[in-house]
Design a protein around this motif. Sequence first.
Motif, PDB file in Angstrom:
ATOM      1  N   ILE A  18       0.844  -1.203   0.000  1.00 25.43           N
ATOM      2  CA  ILE A  18       0.000   0.000   0.000  1.00 25.43           C
ATOM      3  C   ILE A  18       0.877   1.250   0.000  1.00 25.43           C
ATOM      4  N   ASN A  19       1.880   1.236   0.847  1.00 26.24           N
ATOM      5  CA  ASN A  19       2.773   2.372   0.964  1.00 26.24           C
ATOM      6  C   ASN A  19       3.485   2.679  -0.359  1.00 26.24           C
ATOM      7  N   ASN A  20       4.023   1.635  -0.986  1.00 24.28           N
ATOM      8  CA  ASN A  20       4.711   1.818  -2.267  1.00 24.28           C
ATOM      9  C   ASN A  20       3.746   2.323  -3.338  1.00 24.28           C
ATOM     10  N   THR A  21       2.533   1.779  -3.340  1.00 25.78           N
ATOM     11  CA  THR A  21       1.583   2.137  -4.382  1.00 25.78           C
ATOM     12  C   THR A  21       1.113   3.573  -4.217  1.00 25.78           C
ATOM     13  N   ILE A  22       0.852   3.944  -2.979  1.00 25.91           N
ATOM     14  CA  ILE A  22       0.426   5.320  -2.737  1.00 25.91           C
ATOM     15  C   ILE A  22       1.554   6.287  -3.066  1.00 25.91           C
ATOM     16  N   GLY A  23       2.763   5.875  -2.755  1.00 24.95           N
ATOM     17  CA  GLY A  23       3.913   6.692  -3.136  1.00 24.95           C
ATOM     18  C   GLY A  23       3.944   6.909  -4.648  1.00 24.95           C
ATOM     19  N   ALA A  24       3.674   5.840  -5.407  1.00 27.14           N
ATOM     20  CA  ALA A  24       3.710   5.945  -6.867  1.00 27.14           C
ATOM     21  C   ALA A  24       2.577   6.831  -7.383  1.00 27.14           C
ATOM     22  N   ILE A  25       1.423   6.775  -6.726  1.00 27.80           N
ATOM     23  CA  ILE A  25       0.312   7.650  -7.133  1.00 27.80           C
ATOM     24  C   ILE A  25       0.683   9.105  -6.839  1.00 27.80           C
ATOM     25  N   ASN A  26       1.171   9.341  -5.630  1.00 28.99           N
ATOM     26  CA  ASN A  26       1.497  10.717  -5.226  1.00 28.99           C
ATOM     27  C   ASN A  26       2.619  11.318  -6.076  1.00 28.99           C
ATOM     28  N   ASN A  27       3.520  10.461  -6.585  1.00 33.35           N
ATOM     29  CA  ASN A  27       4.595  10.948  -7.435  1.00 33.35           C
ATOM     30  C   ASN A  27       4.188  11.049  -8.897  1.00 33.35           C
ATOM     31  N   GLY A  28       2.934  10.724  -9.199  1.00 31.13           N
ATOM     32  CA  GLY A  28       2.470  10.812 -10.583  1.00 31.13           C
ATOM     33  C   GLY A  28       2.899   9.642 -11.444  1.00 31.13           C
ATOM     34  N   GLN A  29       3.392   8.574 -10.822  1.00 34.42           N
ATOM     35  CA  GLN A  29       3.800   7.421 -11.626  1.00 34.42           C
ATOM     36  C   GLN A  29       2.610   6.526 -11.946  1.00 34.42           C
ATOM     37  N   ILE A  30       1.579   6.587 -11.122  1.00 40.18           N
ATOM     38  CA  ILE A  30       0.323   5.908 -11.433  1.00 40.18           C
ATOM     39  C   ILE A  30      -0.720   6.990 -11.626  1.00 40.18           C
ATOM     40  N   ASP A  31      -1.441   6.929 -12.744  1.00 46.33           N
ATOM     41  CA  ASP A  31      -2.493   7.887 -13.052  1.00 46.33           C
ATOM     42  C   ASP A  31      -3.542   7.858 -11.932  1.00 46.33           C
ATOM     43  N   PRO A  32      -3.778   8.979 -11.241  1.00 39.88           N
ATOM     44  CA  PRO A  32      -4.729   8.962 -10.119  1.00 39.88           C
ATOM     45  C   PRO A  32      -6.142   8.590 -10.564  1.00 39.88           C
ATOM     46  N   TYR A  33      -6.474   8.894 -11.830  1.00 40.01           N
ATOM     47  CA  TYR A  33      -7.816   8.534 -12.323  1.00 40.01           C
ATOM     48  C   TYR A  33      -7.939   7.026 -12.515  1.00 40.01           C
ATOM     49  N   GLU A  34      -6.821   6.415 -12.891  1.00 36.47           N
ATOM     50  CA  GLU A  34      -6.773   4.953 -13.005  1.00 36.47           C
ATOM     51  C   GLU A  34      -6.838   4.346 -11.599  1.00 36.47           C
ATOM     52  N   ALA A  35      -6.021   4.878 -10.707  1.00 36.97           N
ATOM     53  CA  ALA A  35      -5.905   4.341  -9.360  1.00 36.97           C
ATOM     54  C   ALA A  35      -7.235   4.380  -8.616  1.00 36.97           C
ATOM     55  N   TYR A  36      -8.002   5.426  -8.875  1.00 41.54           N
ATOM     56  CA  TYR A  36      -9.272   5.639  -8.178  1.00 41.54           C
ATOM     57  C   TYR A  36     -10.222   4.445  -8.367  1.00 41.54           C
ATOM     58  N   TYR A  37     -10.167   3.816  -9.554  1.00 38.32           N
ATOM     59  CA  TYR A  37     -11.031   2.664  -9.813  1.00 38.32           C
ATOM     60  C   TYR A  37     -10.313   1.340  -9.668  1.00 38.32           C
ATOM     61  N   ASN A  38      -9.003   1.375  -9.827  1.00 37.99           N
ATOM     62  CA  ASN A  38      -8.270   0.120  -9.920  1.00 37.99           C
ATOM     63  C   ASN A  38      -7.594  -0.225  -8.598  1.00 37.99           C
ATOM     64  N   GLN A  39      -6.598   0.563  -8.193  1.00 40.51           N
ATOM     65  CA  GLN A  39      -5.812   0.195  -7.015  1.00 40.51           C
ATOM     66  C   GLN A  39      -6.477   0.560  -5.690  1.00 40.51           C
ATOM     67  N   ILE A  40      -7.031   1.778  -5.631  1.00 42.56           N
ATOM     68  CA  ILE A  40      -7.534   2.261  -4.345  1.00 42.56           C
ATOM     69  C   ILE A  40      -8.616   1.351  -3.730  1.00 42.56           C
ATOM     70  N   PRO A  41      -9.646   0.924  -4.510  1.00 39.90           N
ATOM     71  CA  PRO A  41     -10.678   0.094  -3.863  1.00 39.90           C
ATOM     72  C   PRO A  41     -10.106  -1.182  -3.235  1.00 39.90           C
ATOM     73  N   SER A  42      -9.132  -1.821  -3.902  1.00 34.82           N
ATOM     74  CA  SER A  42      -8.563  -3.046  -3.327  1.00 34.82           C
ATOM     75  C   SER A  42      -7.710  -2.737  -2.109  1.00 34.82           C
ATOM     76  N   MET A  43      -6.986  -1.625  -2.168  1.00 35.05           N
ATOM     77  CA  MET A  43      -6.106  -1.304  -1.037  1.00 35.05           C
ATOM     78  C   MET A  43      -6.914  -0.863   0.180  1.00 35.05           C
ATOM     79  N   GLU A  44      -8.064  -0.255  -0.098  1.00 36.24           N
ATOM     80  CA  GLU A  44      -8.900   0.191   1.022  1.00 36.24           C
ATOM     81  C   GLU A  44      -9.459  -0.974   1.839  1.00 36.24           C
ATOM     82  N   ILE A  45      -9.453  -2.155   1.247  1.00 35.37           N
ATOM     83  CA  ILE A  45      -9.894  -3.322   2.023  1.00 35.37           C
ATOM     84  C   ILE A  45      -8.945  -3.537   3.202  1.00 35.37           C
ATOM     85  N   PHE A  46      -7.663  -3.259   2.974  1.00 33.22           N
ATOM     86  CA  PHE A  46      -6.656  -3.596   3.978  1.00 33.22           C
ATOM     87  C   PHE A  46      -6.146  -2.401   4.778  1.00 33.22           C
TER      88      PHE A  46
END
Lengths: 798, 472
Positions: A18-46
């Motif tokens: 989670i930490n690494n992924t959020i770091g990548a979102i915050n640094n613009g390496q993962i598109d936040p619009y992509e993350a909003y539907y893709n990574q964030i919902p799964s990470m929010e489980i944990f």
Amino acid sequence: MYKPLSVDQFKEVQGRIINNTIGAINNGQIDPYEAYYNQIPSMEIFGNIIPLEDDGYGTPLKYQYDGLKNDAFYQGNTDWTEMIRNKNARTSQANVTLNGGTDNSNLAFNFNAFDQDGLYINNNLKRYSGRLSFDSDITERLSTGASLSYSYSAMKHGQQMFAEGLTKPWLVRPDIEPYDSNGKFTTIDGTSIYGAPVALASPLAQLNNKGNNAMHQFLGSAYAAYKVFEGFKLHGDISVSSYNADASIFSPTYAVDDFSIFGSTLYATLNANTSKNSNTSLNFRADYDWKKNGHQLYAMAGIGFDRYKSLGDSHSYEEFPDDEILIDPGSAARINYFTYYRADQGLNSIYSRLSYKFQDRYLAEANFRTDESSKFGPGNKRAYFPALSLGWRIDKESFMQTTDWVNDLKLRLSWGNTGSTNISNFLYRQFFVRNSNDLWGGSPAIVLDANLPNRDVKWEKTREYNAGLDFSLFNNRFTGSFDVYDRYTSGALAPAPAPLEAGTTQYYANIIDMSNKGFELELAYDILRKQDFTWNLGFNIARNKNKIEKLNGANINQYQADSYLEGYPAGTLKGYIVDKIFDSQEEIDALNQSSPTGYYQNSATGIGDYKYKDSNGDGVININDREVIATAQPKYFGGIYNRIKYKNLNFSFVFQYSKGAKAILDDFQNSLFGSMGQSLNKDIYDNMWSENNPEARFAKITFYDPAGNSRSSDRLVYETSFLRLKNVNLSYTLPKELTDSWKIGQITVFASGSNLWTITKWPGLDPEFVGTYISTAVSSNDAYPMSKTYSFGVKATF
Amino acid sequence: MKTTYLGLFLAGTLSLSSCSIVGDIDDIKPYYKMETDNVVYNAESAEAVLRGVYKSWRTFNVSTFRPYMSILSGISSSKGGGLTGGQEFVTNSLQANNIALSNIYQGTYLTINTANNLIFLMERGDAKGMSEQRVKEVIAACKVHRALAHFQILRHFGYFFDLNSPYGIVLRDRPFQGTETAARANVQDSYTFILDDLDYAISNAVPSSTQHYYVTQMTAKALKAKVLLHMGKMAEAEKIAKEVIIAADNQGYALENDFRTLFINGYESKEALFATYTNGNLETVSDLVSRTTYSEYTRRLADALSGTETDGDLTSGQGYDHRFWVMFGPNTIGALGNGKYPYASNGPGKHNTQMILRLGEIYLVHAEAAARNNNYVAARESLQIMASRAGYPNNYASTWNDNELVSLIFKHKTLELFSENGEDWFDFVRYYKAGDLPLTEIKNTIKTESQLVLPIPQAALAGNRELEPNPL
């Protein structure tokens, strides 16, 4: 066995991802619009994830990770590999042999029963077999013999192979209890992979599939030999074998993954298949022997016919009223698919041999055979295989008579040709076929068979030169042999690249010309040779250098055909070379700046990700930068043998070793993919990148690996070298006086063990179990580990 | 000596008769397989092979990866993320060895090779007793499939937006005998080949069919309009699309009145120009649509088109485009997470179809072509019909300026065809090339033009030395 992560380690990994992924979102390496539907919902489980900045329309652009959610984890502490293991798998075996006969005939009967529990629960194999044989000299000229054998085996199993991903036993999260409060199997939530609460069957539940395999095997053979006159014999034999197998596996609703959240109904399924195979072989030959004044001549000629017939079917059924009893095909609501096949193949052979010996000193032999196979098209069915060999018993020469420390010395030279037809039938023809789902609008459709025809497919041929030396020295105390060989295979049959525009990839051709050169050395020495105490030590080493000399096929683009590379051994793996793990954003920015595509690797690359080597120097990483990173060819391999006998006690042990082959461990790629809710391979856990561990072997793990750290790379490649104590055997024969007094021939008690001890750097389950085919020889998916076995027994003869 | 002769005689007889027991090697024949020389021998056998051509659209390779192109454009999001090869679509960093690429390439060419086999057999006259007219109809149907497949490959792997580019595709007009290969044709020749097939079909195919999972003259003509649009031949595209719209009614085609009914009717819908037949356990189609959902871009688009940019309520549908709400509203979203796919994916009964071409799209093709030809009245007329069905007011099209129409049509087409064939991706590329959209309009991982074309799959390059990869 892999050591799974503890619950705390598993939790730590979830936090790291989670930490690494959020770091990548915050640094613009993962598109936040992509993350909003893709990574964030799964990470929010944990984890607790707090949105920080927003784009003004409600989509967060940055987040803060605020620790794991306590209620995301269960209270269990389960080692799934232990749960499914059959701790002390038992094997028992009984053997009865009867031998008897008269001056003119022999009769033998053998019966064997075998009962083996598998390495995993709900797994058992039983086999019963019997063999009856007789030989008889009917007249002085005519002798005949026959043998019949039959075996039946029945196997029960829960599941044949481990599932991928989330339900590989050592990757299943350890915090889940195996059973719920009602005693039912717990399921594993697949939300993080499937984006919806799919309920996956646990490894324990999966082993409760009901698999049944039965196999009946019959072998019968008979021969007759007739002596026409002294030295001239006619010989005929026939053998028939048949193998009939039934296999079925019923998957109850509690042992299959539940995708009903996606609108498919959860049904129990039954897959059943049968196969019937028979092999008939018929041979006639004439032998002629002639001897005079030290000259010895042998001539033989014969013909042979082999016919192989097979047929089989398979059926898949769906929806049953019950999970335990009404699970037969007749209880199914529907059939999902069905297949049927029938095929014949044949080989006709003519063979001959002429050999000559002079005074047991000089030996020469010529062989010639020709075979005709049904697998090839007109003009390609027949092939010819001549061979020639020479031998010289040097120790028989008069000049050697004085060197009495040489007991035996023989030089061998040979040249020979062999062939192989290791492909399916009729691959030279374009077929049109129909399968059960070839329908349109409810009516049957005829489709192109998947095999792209190769009109020119023909025999694979191998030419071999061999030179060998056998020796026995010092009163036969030191024996050995040394062989060198040079084999050249022309047109090795293998799946070949085909024009994809044909709509298929299934194409077989005589694609490879390859050489095999090597040596084999075998030495044995009697360390002790006393009346009651002997110790024999043996050693062998072999080296084979396999090389693809040439790829055949005018249309092949050899650079793009990954499995076969000219100049390399068959079975190579191409992959990326890791330069390092990125430690500076400036470096990444500079590389992206100078790339023709805007990115050196891709948009997600950040600190902690692999920097792959730009092998072709074009400023961008793509598949053309891959190099050979593994080959399955060991530098050398062999064994060490010890046989010690002290009075009635026998002790022997065997070591095997192999050095220098390399392979990639698929399991690591799986773990580097960064799935949430899945445990990690322990080796990766111990050595993954973090700010505190910048020199790690493995890159940082980000959810779904947007930066591509799980690509095949040299960081995932390991040597499969090993030294293994393969076998230990200890036996004791009771004193003869004792057994005589019991009126028993001989009683031996024995204990043995296999695969007891291994040294290897290979991190997977078993270095010996890395794939065996060309395409899989350089990767391992850890299907099934080799077992350590211990056995104890008593052998009595009467 | 007597026994010697007896023995020799016996041995001789045995070995001779063994030849007849086991037989000649040439007597070994395949079972239950037909070949080029006997697979078509009468009318019914030809129809069975034709059904095989149709069936190829349902194979794993072509059907499974349909949602991927919309992930590439950023119109769809990957849900969860375990799509095979999907991550490179998410990050627009496709590598030539991505499994999805070779599957799409191979699977689409399978349709072509199957069609070529049947065309060859029909032209050879193998279908004894089949009427001359039906022979032509069968060939015409094959040519529609061949055109559709070539067009798909051109859009995915070729420079379809540039008629002067050498990077067209490998064109196949005869069955494969072995591994005979060919180089890529240029883009213009690729289009010419496709249009020739369609013109043959427009002249010779069946005029109509009550079963919308069979292709007709109308299918060919509609596809021609779409192909012309991709070529930038706007005058012709407008003309042909209009002809399709006018003729549709007489040939049994019509727009559904209700957007949702269209997908409940599926391959039985009168709007379908070609859709896959799917029923029961055996005629199923594999689809990953449930593993994808809308993206934030699409949600905002759907929100902005109806009412203000932020007034959308997915529960009631208020403030959202009706089509978006049908797909993702709580009452119609369904188990697969997309209202266009209302049926279960296993078990008995009717399943979700794959809508390969439908009349609604042709209205929007017409609207766009007309708008680009400055025929704003015609453009508004077609757009209004589609907008009205989506619940927009009857004067909707007239509330927009002429110079806004082209981009408005893009938005409506995106929502109309969302999660069907990845049309949004190809439209995005066309609009960008026409200068109507900036490269970064949709997705910020698209940085360079080279990302607009998929790489030629490595597996295809390996088996065809003449095949040239796309430039970086």
